[in-house]
Each structure stands twice: as C-alpha cells, then as structure tokens.
Design a protein around this motif. Structure first.
Motif, PDB file in Angstrom:
ATOM      1  N   LEU A 276       0.830  -1.209   0.000  1.00  0.00           N
ATOM      2  CA  LEU A 276       0.000   0.000   0.000  1.00  0.00           C
ATOM      3  C   LEU A 276       0.866   1.261   0.000  1.00  0.00           C
ATOM      4  CD1 LEU A 276      -2.798  -1.042   2.523  1.00  0.00           C
ATOM      5  CD2 LEU A 276      -2.989  -0.838   0.034  1.00  0.00           C
ATOM      6  N   ILE A 277       1.939   1.249   0.785  1.00  0.00           N
ATOM      7  CA  ILE A 277       2.822   2.419   0.841  1.00  0.00           C
ATOM      8  C   ILE A 277       3.479   2.656  -0.509  1.00  0.00           C
ATOM      9  CG2 ILE A 277       4.964   3.315   1.854  1.00  0.00           C
ATOM     10  CD1 ILE A 277       4.130   1.788   4.434  1.00  0.00           C
ATOM     11  N   VAL A 278       3.929   1.584  -1.160  1.00  0.00           N
ATOM     12  CA  VAL A 278       4.570   1.732  -2.472  1.00  0.00           C
ATOM     13  C   VAL A 278       3.580   2.286  -3.496  1.00  0.00           C
ATOM     14  CG1 VAL A 278       5.565   0.439  -4.400  1.00  0.00           C
ATOM     15  CG2 VAL A 278       6.339  -0.005  -2.077  1.00  0.00           C
ATOM     16  N   VAL A 279       2.349   1.774  -3.465  1.00  0.00           N
ATOM     17  CA  VAL A 279       1.342   2.250  -4.422  1.00  0.00           C
ATOM     18  C   VAL A 279       0.972   3.710  -4.157  1.00  0.00           C
ATOM     19  CG1 VAL A 279      -1.047   1.954  -5.184  1.00  0.00           C
ATOM     20  CG2 VAL A 279       0.418  -0.048  -4.873  1.00  0.00           C
ATOM     21  N   LEU A 280       0.803   4.076  -2.881  1.00  0.00           N
ATOM     22  CA  LEU A 280       0.369   5.433  -2.544  1.00  0.00           C
ATOM     23  C   LEU A 280       1.502   6.448  -2.615  1.00  0.00           C
ATOM     24  CD1 LEU A 280      -1.951   4.604   0.493  1.00  0.00           C
ATOM     25  CD2 LEU A 280      -2.637   5.158  -1.850  1.00  0.00           C
ATOM     26  N   ARG A 281       2.756   6.000  -2.389  1.00  0.00           N
ATOM     27  CA  ARG A 281       3.892   6.928  -2.372  1.00  0.00           C
ATOM     28  C   ARG A 281       4.903   6.606  -3.474  1.00  0.00           C
ATOM     29  NH1 ARG A 281       4.427   9.644   2.546  1.00  0.00           N
ATOM     30  NH2 ARG A 281       2.356   9.856   3.479  1.00  0.00           N
ATOM     31  N   ARG A 282       4.413   6.102  -4.603  1.00  0.00           N
ATOM     32  CA  ARG A 282       5.344   5.651  -5.636  1.00  0.00           C
ATOM     33  C   ARG A 282       6.190   6.789  -6.195  1.00  0.00           C
ATOM     34  NH1 ARG A 282       0.163   5.348  -7.387  1.00  0.00           N
ATOM     35  NH2 ARG A 282      -0.475   6.584  -9.206  1.00  0.00           N
ATOM     36  N   ARG A 283       5.679   8.014  -6.192  1.00  0.00           N
ATOM     37  CA  ARG A 283       6.467   9.130  -6.734  1.00  0.00           C
ATOM     38  C   ARG A 283       7.623   9.497  -5.815  1.00  0.00           C
ATOM     39  NH1 ARG A 283       1.966  13.393  -9.229  1.00  0.00           N
ATOM     40  NH2 ARG A 283       1.137  11.961 -10.839  1.00  0.00           N
ATOM     41  N   GLN A 284       7.391   9.446  -4.502  1.00  0.00           N
ATOM     42  CA  GLN A 284       8.482   9.745  -3.575  1.00  0.00           C
ATOM     43  C   GLN A 284       9.463   8.585  -3.461  1.00  0.00           C
ATOM     44  OE1 GLN A 284       5.129  10.123  -2.857  1.00  0.00           O
ATOM     45  NE2 GLN A 284       4.892  11.597  -1.166  1.00  0.00           N
ATOM     46  N   LEU A 285       8.938   7.353  -3.394  1.00  0.00           N
ATOM     47  CA  LEU A 285       9.795   6.198  -3.181  1.00  0.00           C
ATOM     48  C   LEU A 285      10.517   5.748  -4.449  1.00  0.00           C
ATOM     49  CD1 LEU A 285       7.480   4.034  -0.890  1.00  0.00           C
ATOM     50  CD2 LEU A 285       9.578   5.180  -0.215  1.00  0.00           C
TER      51      LEU A 285
ATOM     52  N   PRO B 191      28.446  -1.296 -13.020  1.00  0.00           N
ATOM     53  CA  PRO B 191      28.322   0.071 -13.535  1.00  0.00           C
ATOM     54  C   PRO B 191      26.884   0.375 -13.921  1.00  0.00           C
ATOM     55  CG  PRO B 191      30.161  -1.070 -14.570  1.00  0.00           C
ATOM     56  CD  PRO B 191      29.398  -2.105 -13.796  1.00  0.00           C
ATOM     57  N   GLY B 192      26.448   1.571 -13.596  1.00  0.00           N
ATOM     58  CA  GLY B 192      25.091   1.989 -13.951  1.00  0.00           C
ATOM     59  C   GLY B 192      24.056   1.719 -12.893  1.00  0.00           C
ATOM     60  N   ARG B 193      24.432   0.998 -11.818  1.00  0.00           N
ATOM     61  CA  ARG B 193      23.492   0.787 -10.727  1.00  0.00           C
ATOM     62  C   ARG B 193      23.305   2.082  -9.957  1.00  0.00           C
ATOM     63  NH1 ARG B 193      21.717  -4.566  -9.554  1.00  0.00           N
ATOM     64  NH2 ARG B 193      20.696  -3.501  -7.846  1.00  0.00           N
ATOM     65  N   PRO B 194      22.104   2.345  -9.390  1.00  0.00           N
ATOM     66  CA  PRO B 194      21.879   3.578  -8.645  1.00  0.00           C
ATOM     67  C   PRO B 194      22.834   3.711  -7.478  1.00  0.00           C
ATOM     68  CG  PRO B 194      19.815   2.417  -9.050  1.00  0.00           C
ATOM     69  CD  PRO B 194      20.915   1.498  -9.469  1.00  0.00           C
ATOM     70  N   GLY B 195      23.321   4.907  -7.229  1.00  0.00           N
ATOM     71  CA  GLY B 195      24.240   5.146  -6.117  1.00  0.00           C
ATOM     72  C   GLY B 195      23.534   5.133  -4.787  1.00  0.00           C
ATOM     73  N   SER B 196      24.298   4.946  -3.751  1.00  0.00           N
ATOM     74  CA  SER B 196      23.727   4.865  -2.411  1.00  0.00           C
ATOM     75  C   SER B 196      23.100   6.173  -1.987  1.00  0.00           C
ATOM     76  CB  SER B 196      24.801   4.443  -1.415  1.00  0.00           C
ATOM     77  OG  SER B 196      25.843   5.384  -1.371  1.00  0.00           O
ATOM     78  N   ALA B 197      23.631   7.302  -2.447  1.00  0.00           N
ATOM     79  CA  ALA B 197      23.053   8.591  -2.068  1.00  0.00           C
ATOM     80  C   ALA B 197      21.652   8.733  -2.608  1.00  0.00           C
ATOM     81  CB  ALA B 197      23.947   9.714  -2.573  1.00  0.00           C
ATOM     82  N   GLY B 198      21.459   8.251  -3.847  1.00  0.00           N
ATOM     83  CA  GLY B 198      20.112   8.324  -4.431  1.00  0.00           C
ATOM     84  C   GLY B 198      19.132   7.495  -3.661  1.00  0.00           C
ATOM     85  N   LYS B 199      19.584   6.313  -3.234  1.00  0.00           N
ATOM     86  CA  LYS B 199      18.687   5.448  -2.476  1.00  0.00           C
ATOM     87  C   LYS B 199      18.312   6.065  -1.144  1.00  0.00           C
ATOM     88  CE  LYS B 199      20.241   1.110  -4.481  1.00  0.00           C
ATOM     89  NZ  LYS B 199      20.956  -0.134  -4.257  1.00  0.00           N
ATOM     90  N   ALA B 200      19.264   6.698  -0.517  1.00  0.00           N
ATOM     91  CA  ALA B 200      18.971   7.333   0.769  1.00  0.00           C
ATOM     92  C   ALA B 200      17.951   8.413   0.610  1.00  0.00           C
ATOM     93  CB  ALA B 200      20.260   7.880   1.355  1.00  0.00           C
ATOM     94  N   THR B 201      18.020   9.175  -0.480  1.00  0.00           N
ATOM     95  CA  THR B 201      17.062  10.253  -0.707  1.00  0.00           C
ATOM     96  C   THR B 201      15.684   9.712  -0.995  1.00  0.00           C
ATOM     97  OG1 THR B 201      18.820  11.650  -1.585  1.00  0.00           O
ATOM     98  CG2 THR B 201      16.562  12.256  -2.143  1.00  0.00           C
ATOM     99  N   ARG B 202      15.620   8.637  -1.824  1.00  0.00           N
ATOM    100  CA  ARG B 202      14.322   8.141  -2.221  1.00  0.00           C
ATOM    101  C   ARG B 202      13.565   7.522  -1.067  1.00  0.00           C
ATOM    102  NH1 ARG B 202      17.274   6.274  -6.650  1.00  0.00           N
ATOM    103  NH2 ARG B 202      17.307   4.152  -5.856  1.00  0.00           N
ATOM    104  N   THR B 203      14.263   6.945  -0.118  1.00  0.00           N
ATOM    105  CA  THR B 203      13.554   6.251   0.965  1.00  0.00           C
ATOM    106  C   THR B 203      13.299   7.139   2.167  1.00  0.00           C
ATOM    107  OG1 THR B 203      15.655   5.435   1.784  1.00  0.00           O
ATOM    108  CG2 THR B 203      14.439   3.994   0.295  1.00  0.00           C
ATOM    109  N   ALA B 204      13.797   8.348   2.170  1.00  0.00           N
ATOM    110  CA  ALA B 204      13.624   9.215   3.327  1.00  0.00           C
ATOM    111  C   ALA B 204      12.267   9.904   3.266  1.00  0.00           C
ATOM    112  CB  ALA B 204      14.748  10.253   3.394  1.00  0.00           C
ATOM    113  N   VAL B 205      11.203   9.127   3.406  1.00  0.00           N
ATOM    114  CA  VAL B 205       9.853   9.655   3.401  1.00  0.00           C
ATOM    115  C   VAL B 205       9.117   9.103   4.597  1.00  0.00           C
ATOM    116  CG1 VAL B 205       9.756   9.927   0.889  1.00  0.00           C
ATOM    117  CG2 VAL B 205       8.991   7.788   1.931  1.00  0.00           C
ATOM    118  N   THR B 206       8.134   9.805   5.055  1.00  0.00           N
ATOM    119  CA  THR B 206       7.323   9.342   6.181  1.00  0.00           C
ATOM    120  C   THR B 206       6.223   8.429   5.667  1.00  0.00           C
ATOM    121  OG1 THR B 206       5.869  11.254   6.006  1.00  0.00           O
ATOM    122  CG2 THR B 206       7.799  11.447   7.429  1.00  0.00           C
ATOM    123  N   LEU B 207       5.708   7.641   6.588  1.00  0.00           N
ATOM    124  CA  LEU B 207       4.620   6.748   6.224  1.00  0.00           C
ATOM    125  C   LEU B 207       3.271   7.454   6.354  1.00  0.00           C
ATOM    126  CD1 LEU B 207       5.791   3.467   7.955  1.00  0.00           C
ATOM    127  CD2 LEU B 207       6.247   4.263   5.648  1.00  0.00           C
TER     128      LEU B 207
END
Length: 373
Positions: free
Chosen positions: A118-127, A357-373
């Motif tokens: 449900l969180i992925v579906v509702l927050r897909r733009r942030q996540l 090579p070409g895999r998303p960097g760790s900084a990007g992942k940290a930004t994408r997951t830093a959202v509230t539920l």
C-alpha cells in the motif's frame, strides 16, 4: 466469523512493529519497515522450527483456526478432550498455543507486507520503488500459507513440510534483498568494483549450495532422522553404514512410512542423515573459503565476517545435536543459524550485484527512501 477474528488478531500483532516504525525518529521509515519485517520473518522461521521440533505442528488439527475457533481459549474443551484421549498425542493445550502463535505471527507478517504494498502504491512518486517487489512477496506468503494448511491437513507429510520451510526461507531472502535495495550501501573504490564483480558466480554458487543443504536439513528434520547416526565422525560406528536411499528420498509418502505404506526402515533414515552430514562438509568448506576471500573487500567485509562466524556456529550446533542427543535449544539455534547464513549470502550477492556500472548510487537510495509513512 472466526476467520475475521483471526484476521483481527493478525492485525493486532502487526500493530506492534508498525507502531515501532512510526514512533522512531528515523526519516526513512519505509526502509525501517522493510528491515523490521525481515527481522520478524527470521523470528517466524525460527519459531516454525520450534513448532516442528516440539511436535506441535498438529497442536490444532484443522486450519486456519483451532477446532473451528480463532483461539485455543475458545477451543479449550475440544483440546482437553483430545488430550485426555491421547495424553502424549499431538494435541495438548501447550502445543495448540505454540501452533496458533506461529500462525498469528505469520498473519502479522502478511499484514506488514500488505502495508509495504500500500505504501509503495500510494507513495510511488516519492519512493520510486516498483510495486512488483511487495506484490511478489505478498503472493509468496499466500502460497506459503497454502502449504501451511496442507502441512496440517496432510498430517505433516515430509515433502510438504520441507517445501513449507523452503518457501519461508524464500520469503526471508526476498525481504532481505528488498530491504538491502532500499539501504545505502558502503562505498568502494571504482577500481575495486571490477574485482568485486568477479566474485559474483562464486557468491551465487555459495547461495545455491546453502539452499541444497537447507533442503537436506529440512528433510532430516521432517523425517525425524537427526538421531539416525548416534556418533561422529562415523555413523553408528561405520564410515559407510547400511543405507536405503530409495526409501529415504522417496518424496511423496506419509510421515514415518514408505511409498508402499510400510513403516520406514532405519537404513532409510540413516541415508537421509548421512547425506545431510556428508554434504555439510562440502558446504562448510566452500563457505569458509568464500568468506575468507570476500572479507578483504571493504564493501563485503561485514556480511563476509558474519558468514564465517555463522558457518562456525552451524558446525558446532550440528555436532552438538548429535553428541547431546538433539536438545531443543541447540536444534532451534541450528535452524536459525541456517536462516542467518542465508541472509548473509543474500547481502553478499546484493552488494556484488549493486557494484555493477550503472546501478543507482547509495546517495540516491537514501534520498528516495527518506519519506514518512
């Protein structure tokens, strides 16, 4: 009606980890939810082994409830009657509670995975996370639930119980990979990335070897063949004792019986135990070598060291099961150790794969997951 009551119990159990995630000050709450679900699934796998090892798999001989109710409290009279008829049988009040607690936690894991979806579906733009991962995990736990039902209705048929175990570990592995994919990974020098990637085949091979060994261990446990060999390093005083592999590894048969319905011979149980023990030598040697070689890479050092530690623990608990005649605590530790080793290899394989090579960097992942539920 009792099915709805069971669903409410599962929801109530799931509220505890959900509340923990919500009240923590971590901004990346979705990531924390993934890791909490992974941890509870690890506990579920261990409690499942405890359920099996205490002969509680038929503590409630129907599914999904207990004598058509949602709780052993309500089924108290029926349980006591069954216990009075067979005091040492599969149904007792203690075993009923063990079995139902296992089911309650399994339902709670299902609720947590639904929450992820449900969180992925509702927050897909942030996540920016595909809904396919949580949807696949939800489908997997539904299949796992079906095999849980067949475990009861088919009276602990070994092949069904073993598949039930393997599906539970597959769920644990999937959750571990999903959680790792949403977690910033340690950085490594680009020049070392190519060297790390050369170990991908070796890491996958280690994972496959461990899966085969876990399946063999599950077959030993579900056939109650742990004490078929009573000494070590020989088996009943012989390096190659009499063994019946045809009976021992005949898959579709009832517990304690051959495919023809006869009582299974001791030689068949010895074959099951001996195969698991012998293959363990190969797996332990390979994983020890793999851990030693991979811990020289900074990005792999943590899971590699833990893999080495757990390999040693598995060796000690496996030997202790034989020497000490299968004590419950050590047997549960042995099962849990295999699950932790699986997670270690999942982490190693993920970190090797993410170094491409070409895999998303760790900084990007940290930004994408830093959202509230």
């Amino acid at each position: 009606m009792f099915v709805l009551q069971l669903a409410l119990i599962g929801l109530c159990v799931a509220l505890f980890p959900l509340s923990y995630v919500l009240v923590k000050g971590d901004a990346a709450k979705f990531r924390k939810l993934l890791w909490v679900t992974t941890f509870i699934t690890l506990d579920l796998v261990m409690f499942g082994s405890f359920t099996r090892l205490t002969d509680s798999g038929l503590g409630c001989p129907d599914w999904p409830g207990c004598y058509g109710t949602a709780s052993p409290f309500v089924a108290h009279h029926a349980i006591r009657l069954a216990e009075a008829a067979m005091p040492t049988g599969p149904v007792t009040m203690t075993k009923a509670w063990i079995e139902m607690t296992h089911r309650y936690v399994a339902m709670a894991v299902g609720v947590l995975i639904i929450a992820q979806l449900l969180i992925v579906v509702l927050r897909r733009r942030q996540l920016r996370v595909s809904w396919l991962w949580p949807a696949g995990l939800l489908a997997l736990i539904c299949v796992q639930g079906a095999f849980g039902a067949w475990t009861v209705t088919l009276k602990l048929q070994p092949v069904i119980v073993t598949i039930h175990l393997l599906l539970g570990l597959a769920l644990l592995a999937g959750l571990g990979w999903f959680a790792a994919s949403q977690t910033p990974q340690p950085a490594h020098a680009p020049a070392r990335g190519a060297e790390v990637r050369r170990w991908r085949t070796a890491a996958v091979a280690g994972l496959l070897l461990l899966i085969v060994q876990i399946a063999l261990g599950g077959w030993v446990s579900t056939n109650y063949a742990v004490l078929a060999c009573t000494d070590f390093p020989t088996c009943n005083g012989q390096w190659l004792p009499p063994m019946d592999f045809a009976q021992g590894f005949h898959l579709w048969r009832k517990l304690g019986l051959t495919g023809n319905g006869e009582v299974i011979a001791q030689d068949a149980l010895v074959a099951i135990h001996w195969t698991h023990r012998t293959f363990a030598v190969i797996v332990i040697a390979y994983l020890a070598w793999l851990g030693i070689r991979l811990k020289r890479f900074a990005v792999l050092r943590g899971p590699a060291r833990l893999l080495l530690l757990m390999t040693a623990v598995q060796l000690l608990t496996g030997l202790s099961n034989i020497v000490l005649k299968w004590p419950l605590l050590i047997a549960v530790m042995h099962n849990g150790g295999a699950a932790v080793m699986l997670l270690c290899l999942i982490m190693l394989n993920y970190r090797i794969a993410s170094s491409r090579p070409g895999r998303p960097g760790s900084a990007g992942k940290a930004t994408r997951t830093a959202v509230t539920l």
